[in-house]
Design a protein around this motif. Structure first.
Motif, short mmCIF file in Angstrom:
data_model
loop_
_atom_site.label_atom_id
_atom_site.label_comp_id
_atom_site.label_asym_id
_atom_site.label_seq_id
_atom_site.Cartn_x
_atom_site.Cartn_y
_atom_site.Cartn_z
N CYS A 1 -1.17 6.65 10.38
CA CYS A 1 -0.67 7.04 12.08
C CYS A 1 -0.58 8.75 11.98
O CYS A 1 1.17 8.94 11.87
CB CYS A 1 -0.54 6.90 13.33
N THR A 2 -0.86 9.23 12.85
CA THR A 2 -0.16 10.64 13.20
C THR A 2 -0.31 11.37 14.75
O THR A 2 -1.42 10.88 14.61
CB THR A 2 -0.84 12.07 12.19
N TRP A 3 0.17 12.25 15.22
CA TRP A 3 -0.48 13.23 16.27
C TRP A 3 -1.38 14.37 16.79
O TRP A 3 -0.87 15.12 14.81
CB TRP A 3 0.96 13.37 17.55
N ASP B 1 0.50 -1.08 -0.49
CA ASP B 1 -0.55 -0.34 -0.18
C ASP B 1 0.62 0.95 0.30
O ASP B 1 2.03 1.40 0.93
CB ASP B 1 -1.19 -0.20 0.87
N ARG B 2 0.57 2.06 -0.95
CA ARG B 2 1.27 3.56 -1.03
C ARG B 2 0.99 4.51 -0.51
O ARG B 2 -0.47 4.58 -0.46
CB ARG B 2 1.54 3.55 -2.54
N VAL B 3 1.62 4.87 1.12
CA VAL B 3 0.30 5.77 1.48
C VAL B 3 1.15 7.28 1.45
O VAL B 3 2.04 7.53 1.50
CB VAL B 3 0.56 4.81 3.44
N GLU B 4 0.10 8.41 1.48
CA GLU B 4 0.57 9.44 1.26
C GLU B 4 1.12 10.07 3.18
O GLU B 4 0.66 9.22 4.81
CB GLU B 4 -0.72 10.50 1.11
N VAL B 5 2.10 10.34 3.24
CA VAL B 5 2.49 10.63 4.54
C VAL B 5 2.99 12.50 5.06
O VAL B 5 3.44 12.94 3.29
CB VAL B 5 3.69 10.35 5.65
N GLU B 6 3.85 12.94 5.91
CA GLU B 6 3.50 14.29 6.30
C GLU B 6 4.91 14.50 4.84
O GLU B 6 4.70 16.15 4.32
CB GLU B 6 4.20 14.34 7.65
N ASP B 7 5.94 14.00 4.45
CA ASP B 7 6.83 14.65 3.92
C ASP B 7 6.91 13.60 2.06
O ASP B 7 7.92 13.40 2.34
CB ASP B 7 8.12 13.98 4.70
N GLY B 8 5.59 13.22 1.79
CA GLY B 8 5.73 12.61 0.65
C GLY B 8 4.39 11.06 0.82
O GLY B 8 3.99 11.21 0.91
N GLN B 9 5.52 10.13 0.05
CA GLN B 9 4.53 8.94 0.45
C GLN B 9 5.77 7.70 0.87
O GLN B 9 6.83 7.69 0.43
CB GLN B 9 4.51 8.81 -1.27
N CYS C 1 -3.43 10.31 18.81
CA CYS C 1 -3.02 9.35 17.58
C CYS C 1 -3.92 8.95 16.68
O CYS C 1 -4.87 8.21 17.25
CB CYS C 1 -1.91 7.92 18.38
N THR C 2 -3.99 9.29 16.19
CA THR C 2 -4.90 9.26 14.78
C THR C 2 -4.34 8.98 13.42
O THR C 2 -3.02 9.06 12.61
CB THR C 2 -6.43 10.35 15.00
N HIS C 3 -5.60 8.44 12.42
CA HIS C 3 -5.26 8.30 11.86
C HIS C 3 -4.98 9.27 9.82
O HIS C 3 -5.37 10.03 10.54
CB HIS C 3 -6.81 7.40 10.15
N TYR C 4 -4.02 9.35 9.58
CA TYR C 4 -3.30 10.61 8.74
C TYR C 4 -4.46 10.57 7.91
O TYR C 4 -4.56 9.87 6.68
CB TYR C 4 -1.96 9.92 8.11
N GLN C 5 -4.84 11.62 7.46
CA GLN C 5 -5.55 12.65 6.68
C GLN C 5 -4.12 13.86 5.89
O GLN C 5 -4.31 14.73 6.34
CB GLN C 5 -6.75 12.91 7.06
N PRO C 6 -4.05 13.86 4.81
CA PRO C 6 -3.58 13.98 4.07
C PRO C 6 -4.24 15.93 3.85
O PRO C 6 -3.52 16.46 4.26
CB PRO C 6 -2.81 13.92 2.35
N SER C 7 -5.03 15.81 4.13
CA SER C 7 -6.19 17.67 3.94
C SER C 7 -6.62 17.66 5.34
O SER C 7 -7.33 19.09 5.10
CB SER C 7 -7.35 16.93 3.01
N GLY C 8 -5.72 16.76 5.90
CA GLY C 8 -6.62 17.84 7.99
C GLY C 8 -5.64 19.12 8.17
O GLY C 8 -4.39 19.10 7.36
N LYS C 9 -5.78 19.26 9.37
CA LYS C 9 -5.13 20.42 10.11
C LYS C 9 -3.76 19.93 10.00
O LYS C 9 -3.56 19.43 10.78
CB LYS C 9 -6.35 20.77 11.46
N ARG C 10 -2.72 20.96 9.36
CA ARG C 10 -1.21 20.85 9.97
C ARG C 10 -0.95 21.19 11.20
O ARG C 10 0.22 20.74 11.26
CB ARG C 10 -0.82 21.77 9.00
#
Length: 626
Positions: A501-503, A403-411, A508-517
């Motif tokens: 996951c992201t804080w 699975d290719r996952v979107e993360v804070e600094d890319g994929q 600790c929740t599921h990372y959403q690329p469109s969420g609040k940064r």
């Protein structure tokens, strides 16, 4: 444990024995289709365990008894195991079963989208020979392309007629010739349609398999992995290769670790292939799982191949040798036109020479490809080395999903590896920016089935964030992540290094690329909470809610202090504070006091052992009390 946390649901079939053989995940209809022993199932993905429809499809009368008379096992062989399950058109699936060693095929009506219908018309059951194996468990692969079934299988009762077949459509059936130069005792693993360019006439079906070879300097058979391809518009030859593939080529797939003195460690046994589709349909990334066939070294590896490298090998020199006793060399003679292996299309047509079909190809082209099916150069993986190597594991790796996952600094690519013990490993491989080296992080070990049973198929739903895992026992639906289990503090979430996951500032929740940064904290590459979480609740200590347990023990008896870190990468240290002292001393382990993966074991208690014990984890230079 997975069931207890509502992370997975397991479907065992209504009679408690599924005999699972095939799985088709239909995201268009939101349904999961399962093929088992004498049964087909249709499950709604939203209500996987409640609204189940089934079709009972046993062997035809008399075939079970005939199978038994021919020496097959009535309990395991003489049934109809459903091994082919593919979408055929908008309303039907194509299903084929072993039919107690009399393969059969039928179209299953599943209705348009939104309807939950599921039926088979017995009047339209036809032979499955050349489409489905006779045996319930022999390696086999198939796919449907343009209403035709492409299959790599052994097509006879005795298991001596291996081939790549095309059937079911309006065109005449095709197969490979019975020739060990083409296929020598193959084990088929996967097949996929991969377009070459925007011209559909150049579409090719790729087959991945292992086969046995005899090298000139050795009398022993060796196993090698292959990628082969045929043109989808292949119609066979007119006088030569009639009703046989006229575009079949193959090349070696290499997955090896460079060793001392130029001697590489090869992983030759191909186990599974996963196509990671990209926005460019013509260039998926090909992830392949291999194991060693050596008795000296037991291990598995994942190699990644680029389509550009595969095409370059197929466009390169053909392999040639004068006899089985000679070494292979690159063919240096004249190669006929059109080049053997190309598809009849606009690119092969010339003003005076039109090739509308392979039947128009000159005989010399077909004679050449018949005698030169192998390419000279092998296909090497990206960076010419494996992405991942696992050795000396207590279990073998059988299945692979990526699975290719979107993360804070890319994929970031997350690998799910299915074992022969009912376990799924969730792994990331982090490339170091400064060098070619990589760091492998096992994020989770998911025991999907209570019984250690081999995992035989895995499918992923990125849309639903689910993994579907099949074994002979049943099919499990497993969530790709449970970020909430990584604790209640920024540091724990950061140390988990889980790309899903992201804080978010509070949990600790599921990372959403469109969420609040603003409050988002994620550090997959370094897992450095001191850097990421300075302005957040750094550790659980800040909450003052570390779990305290009071334990009583009798002198000379044994007792156990449990402490399991949330992260598999963390190391554990134990400290003790003995009254009236304020200071904490590190616990010294010996034959009497043992530190295990689960905690601290006192084999024989002494009065001086009384005190307050602290379990601390250390990871990336960051310490916290758990």
């Amino acid at each position: 444990e997975l069931l207890g946390t509502n992370r997975s649901v397991v479907f065992f079939g209504h009679r408690g024995f599924l005999g699972f053989r095939s799985l088709y995940l239909d995201e268009y209809r939101d349904r999961l289709f399962i093929g088992g022993k004498d049964m087909l199932y249709s499950l709604l993905l939203d209500r996987a365990s409640t609204d189940v429809k089934e079709i009972y499809w046993p062997p035809l009368p008399g075939q079970t008894e005939e199978c038994f008379r021919k020496g097959k096992d009535p309990g395991t062989d003489c049934a109809n195991y459903i091994r082919v399950l593919h979408p055929y058109n908008r309303t039907h699936l194509l299903a084929c079963g072993t039919g107690a060693f009399h393969p059969v095929c039928a179209f299953i009506y599943v209705g348009p989208r939104g309807e939950h219908t599921f039926s088979l018309n017995p009047a339209y059951v036809e032979t499955g020979r050349g489409r489905c194996p006779h045996e319930p468990s022999r390696a086999f692969t198939s796919t449907v392309i343009g209403g035709e079934l492409y299959a790599g299988l052994t097509a006879d009762f005795l298991g001596r007629d291996p081939g790549i077949f095309r059937s079911t459509g309006t065109r005449s059936a095709l197969r490979t010739e019975v020739d060990q130069r083409l296929l020598h005792d193959p084990k088929f693993v996967a097949t996929h349609l991969i377009p070459d360019n925007d011209d559909q006439d150049n579409d090719k079906a790729y087959f991945f398999f292992t086969e046995k070879v005899v090298e000139a300097d050795s009398k022993e058979l060796a196993i090698v992995s292959r990628v082969a391809r045929v043109c989808v518009n292949d119609a066979g030859g007119q006088r030569v290769l009639v009703n046989k593939w006229s575009t079949f080529n193959k090349a070696r797939l290499v997955c090896s670790v460079p060793g001392p003195g130029g001697i590489d460690t090869h992983f030759d046994e191909l186990e599974d292939v996963f196509l990671l589709r990209t926005k460019d349909r013509k260039n998926p990334e090909i992830y392949a799982l291999f194991s060693t066939v050596s008795h000296v070294f037991q291990g598995s590896a994942v190699c990644v191949y680029r389509m550009a490298d595969i095409r370059e090998v197929f466009n390169g020199p053909f392999a040639h040798r004068d006899s089985p006793h000679h070494q292979w060399s690159a063919y240096e003679g004249k190669v006929p036109y059109p080049r053997p292996g190309v598809c009849p299309s606009k690119t092969t047509n010339q003003p005076r020479r039109q090739y509308g079909t392979t039947k128009d190809f000159p005989d010399e082209v077909l004679h050449f490809i018949r005698s030169h099916p192998l390419m000279y150069k092998p296909v090497y993986p990206r960076h010419r080395r494996p992405l991942l190597v696992k050795k000396d594991l207590p279990h073998r790796l059988h299945q692979l999903v990526v699975d290719r996952v979107e993360v804070e600094d890319g994929q970031q690519d997350v690998l799910f590896l299915g074992t022969d013990a009912g376990l799924v490993l969730k792994v990331v491989v982090l490339q170091k920016t400064s060098s070619t080296t990589a760091e492998e992080v096992i994020l989770e070990e998911l025991q999907v089935f209570k019984v250690p049973v081999p995992i035989t198929q895995m499918e992923i739903s990125v849309k639903r964030q689910m993994l579907y895992v099949g074994s002979s026992l049943g099919v499990a639906q497993v969530r790709l992540h449970r970020c909430e289990t990584y604790g209640m503090a920024c540091a724990e979430c950061c140390l988990a290094r889980d790309p899903y996951c992201t804080w978010d500032g509070t949990a600790c929740t599921h990372y959403q690329p469109s969420g609040k940064r603003r409050h988002r904290r994620q550090d997959i590459h370094h897992g450095n909470p001191a850097h990421q979480c300075l302005d957040q609740n750094l550790t659980v200590d800040d909450f003052e809610n570390i779990e305290e347990k009071v334990l009583y023990g009798a002198e000379n008896n044994s007792t156990f202090l449990e402490c399991v870190p949330r992260s598999p990468q963390a190391s554990v240290q134990w400290f003790v504070q003995r009254p009236p002292d304020e200071q904490r001393d590190e616990v010294k382990t010996d034959e009497r006091i043992l530190q295990t993966e689960q905690g601290l074991l006192f084999r024989q208690l002494h009065p001086r052992d009384a005190g307050t014990y602290y379990c601390k984890t250390l990871e990336h230079g960051f310490t916290q009390t758990v």
